[in-house]
Design an enzyme around this catalytic site. Sequence first.
Site, PDB file in Angstrom:
ATOM      1  N   ARG A 195     -11.677 -84.095 -19.821  1.00 30.54           N
ATOM      2  CA  ARG A 195     -12.403 -85.248 -19.273  1.00 30.54           C
ATOM      3  C   ARG A 195     -11.508 -86.229 -18.529  1.00 30.54           C
ATOM      4  O   ARG A 195     -11.773 -87.429 -18.487  1.00 30.54           O
ATOM      5  CB  ARG A 195     -13.171 -85.984 -20.391  1.00 30.54           C
ATOM      6  CG  ARG A 195     -14.152 -85.113 -21.151  1.00 30.54           C
ATOM      7  CD  ARG A 195     -15.286 -84.618 -20.264  1.00 30.54           C
ATOM      8  NE  ARG A 195     -16.177 -83.747 -21.014  1.00 30.54           N
ATOM      9  CZ  ARG A 195     -16.094 -82.420 -21.059  1.00 30.54           C
ATOM     10  NH1 ARG A 195     -15.146 -81.801 -20.357  1.00 30.54           N
ATOM     11  NH2 ARG A 195     -16.937 -81.698 -21.759  1.00 30.54           N
TER      12      ARG A 195
ATOM     13  N   SER B 143     -22.661 -88.937 -23.346  1.00 26.08           N
ATOM     14  CA  SER B 143     -21.713 -89.004 -24.461  1.00 26.08           C
ATOM     15  C   SER B 143     -20.913 -90.299 -24.398  1.00 26.08           C
ATOM     16  O   SER B 143     -20.325 -90.625 -23.362  1.00 26.08           O
ATOM     17  CB  SER B 143     -20.762 -87.805 -24.420  1.00 26.08           C
ATOM     18  OG  SER B 143     -21.477 -86.600 -24.594  1.00 26.08           O
TER      19      SER B 143
ATOM     20  N   GLU C  36     -15.747 -92.159 -23.651  1.00 26.20           N
ATOM     21  CA  GLU C  36     -15.887 -91.301 -22.485  1.00 26.20           C
ATOM     22  C   GLU C  36     -16.689 -92.036 -21.407  1.00 26.20           C
ATOM     23  O   GLU C  36     -16.447 -91.875 -20.230  1.00 26.20           O
ATOM     24  CB  GLU C  36     -16.598 -89.996 -22.863  1.00 26.20           C
ATOM     25  CG  GLU C  36     -16.812 -89.046 -21.699  1.00 26.20           C
ATOM     26  CD  GLU C  36     -17.359 -87.705 -22.139  1.00 26.20           C
ATOM     27  OE1 GLU C  36     -18.323 -87.227 -21.521  1.00 26.20           O
ATOM     28  OE2 GLU C  36     -16.826 -87.138 -23.105  1.00 26.20           O
TER      29      GLU C  36
END
Length: 299
Positions: free
Chosen positions: A174, A225, A295
């Site tokens: 990520r 998320s 995130e």
Amino acid sequence: MQSLVKKLEDKQVGKVAVDEPLSKHTTIKIGGPADLFIQPSSIDGLIDSLNILKESDIPVRVIGRGSNLLIPDDGIRGAVIQFAKGLDHLEIDGTQITVGGGYPLVKLATIISRKGLRGLEFAGGIPGSVGGAVYMNAGAHGSDVSKILVKAHILYENGESEWLTNEEMQYSYRTSVLQEDKKGYCIEAVFQLEEGDKDTIIEEMKKHKDYRRETQPWDYPCAGSIFRNPLPNHAGKLVEELGLKGYQIGGAKISDLHGNFIVNEGEGSYEDVMNLIKYIQKTIKEKYDIEMETEVEIL
């Protein structure tokens, strides 16, 4: 402000609005007004916008489809540029595609699957833009952008641009170089895919979408998320083990379906979500001594 708006309109950069509520442009439906809001109608319009804003010393934030974003209730001072229509071109050349940073990721995955091309199945349920996906190395179901990216066209705030190869993007979980050393925006990307059986690809995408519908709260406003998985652990599982699913602060609530999602119950505020994030971080730190990193991008 009006003179700045006139400059942008004279250049025909695209849609220009003043005091635009950003809650209209985030999937969690939270966010106050942007002093200036621009949706460029082309790459040239984007570059002209950045140049005009730079000349006027106006701070700039760039957003995509608002699916991984949390914006304060008092909004954003300066200008917000959204990658949307006008930055959503698509060219297919055999198994290689070139696509604009504003192209919806779900739409791209659907179109590509119908062409019998493999590689984007993981993206079938990710409600973001191509530019955002390249920026954060979006992924799911064991794959991510780093597996298919050939190169990305990056525009920097000073108006300069360059193509970065997959290796130069320095991908990890990520994360990309755009979040670290090279602050910029992905305006288009080249993906390398593979030929496959169309029916098999479509069926695989359907399974992914069905799984998301069953396990994630897409019927409520949310930002996707909230936390990065603290590997080898998973954020949602840690939240669930602590019995926090359903825990609520104000109008923000930890989803009953998935522990790594915070939903807006209708009157949720930025402060509600931030307080809930901090509560989760504090609780997991006390119980497991794990630092939870977000995130979701918090402006």
